[in-house]
Design an enzyme around this catalytic site. Structure first.
Site, PDB file in Angstrom:
ATOM      1  N   ASP A 187      50.010  19.507  -2.405  1.00  0.00           N
ATOM      2  CA  ASP A 187      51.192  18.715  -2.985  1.00  0.00           C
ATOM      3  C   ASP A 187      50.686  17.598  -1.775  1.00  0.00           C
ATOM      4  O   ASP A 187      50.520  17.977  -0.590  1.00  0.00           O
ATOM      5  CB  ASP A 187      51.712  18.499  -3.777  1.00  0.00           C
ATOM      6  CG  ASP A 187      51.870  20.107  -5.264  1.00  0.00           C
ATOM      7  OD1 ASP A 187      50.366  19.455  -5.714  1.00  0.00           O
ATOM      8  OD2 ASP A 187      52.768  21.176  -5.207  1.00  0.00           O
ATOM      9  N   TYR A 224      51.379  30.558   1.975  1.00  0.00           N
ATOM     10  CA  TYR A 224      51.941  29.812   2.220  1.00  0.00           C
ATOM     11  C   TYR A 224      53.010  30.208   3.555  1.00  0.00           C
ATOM     12  O   TYR A 224      53.539  30.911   3.319  1.00  0.00           O
ATOM     13  CB  TYR A 224      52.606  29.427   1.097  1.00  0.00           C
ATOM     14  CG  TYR A 224      51.800  28.766  -0.017  1.00  0.00           C
ATOM     15  CD1 TYR A 224      51.617  26.907   0.337  1.00  0.00           C
ATOM     16  CD2 TYR A 224      51.248  28.878  -0.488  1.00  0.00           C
ATOM     17  CE1 TYR A 224      50.833  26.211   0.420  1.00  0.00           C
ATOM     18  CE2 TYR A 224      49.673  28.500  -1.234  1.00  0.00           C
ATOM     19  CZ  TYR A 224      50.087  26.430  -0.507  1.00  0.00           C
ATOM     20  OH  TYR A 224      48.885  25.519  -1.956  1.00  0.00           O
TER      21      TYR A 224
END
Length: 260
Positions: A51, A109
């Site tokens: 994002d 992540y």
């Protein structure tokens, strides 16, 4: 010929990975640089669409080309045309059946967080920030409720386009390094905003606003409104996909040594 490339980038200046009409995305910059190096249009497929504001240490893409060059020529040649906050780290020829997204068996992540009374300056845009003290013990207790295969509807964004909210969250590791915290997440795949929504909840527990059991209740309810607000993107890093060992693709880049 199909090639796999590993990329590192700072996401603060871009509207995410995926190409947009205004061209202000990482994919747009990468494909522009590849086209200049190859002297023809190049399309890429990535392992994970990050994002706006989210960084990557080992984003993997694949592309098809008829140009025969040494792998490192693609690295040096493409980097010549990329901005300073994006770099190709490696290049490998791969089988035509390889797919950067579909061949991945997992993704990782990390969220890098500063705990300090004063907001970050040197690290601005590269770390998240909290000024209230955190306690690792309740956060780890809360994280244990999330491990395994669950319906993570409570932690997906309204814009999430995933076919199913069921994901297998394999690992959450929480480590303190001085004033910094590193939260690492490993799963089969992630929903849109899933890590940032989990971070908001874990921090609410770590600051004593919520009890660890609350996170289990939010997970079971499957209602986004029951969870904490989405946390900032600044400290979120896509560590990269995980592939079968026989593909022999790098899972680390030098930037991994930069994280605490």
């Amino acid at each position: 010929m199909r090639l796999a490339l590993g990329l590192s980038y700072r996401g603060g200046a871009y509207r995410g990975w995926q190409s947009q009409p205004d061209g202000l995305t990482v994919q747009d910059r990468v494909e522009e640089a590849l086209a200049r190096f190859a002297d023809r249009p190049v399309r890429t497929v990535c392992a994970g669409r990050t994002d706006a504001g989210v960084h990557a240490l080992n984003q993997v893409v694949h592309l098809d080309t008829e140009i025969e060059r040494e792998p490192f020529s693609w690295v040096r040649g493409t980097n010549r045309y990329l901005p300073p906050d994006i770099a190709v780290q490696w290049c490998r020829p791969v089988d035509a059946a390889f797919h950067a997204r579909n061949s991945a068996r997992g993704r990782r992540y990390a969220y890098l967080l500063l705990e300090s009374p004063v907001r970050p300056a040197i690290e601005a845009g590269a770390v998240g920030w909290v000024f209230r003290p955190l306690d690792a013990t309740p956060m780890r207790e809360a994280a244990a409720h999330l491990i395994g295969e669950h319906d993570f509807s409570a932690f997906r964004s309204a814009e999430c386009q995933a076919a199913s909210p069921v994901k297998n969250l394999r690992r959450i590791e929480i480590v303190r390094c001085g004033a910094y915290w590193r939260f690492e997440f490993e799963a089969s795949a992630f929903l849109h905003h899933m890590v940032r929504n989990l971070m908001g909840c874990l921090l609410a527990v770590g600051q004593g606003v919520r009890a660890p059991q609350w996170l289990a209740e939010v997970l079971a309810a499957g209602d986004r409104r029951r969870a904490a607000p989405t946390f900032a993107p600044d400290g979120l890093y896509f560590l990269g996909p995980q592939y079968d060992a026989n593909l022999d693709l790098p899972e680390r880049t030098p930037a991994f040594d930069w994280l605490p």
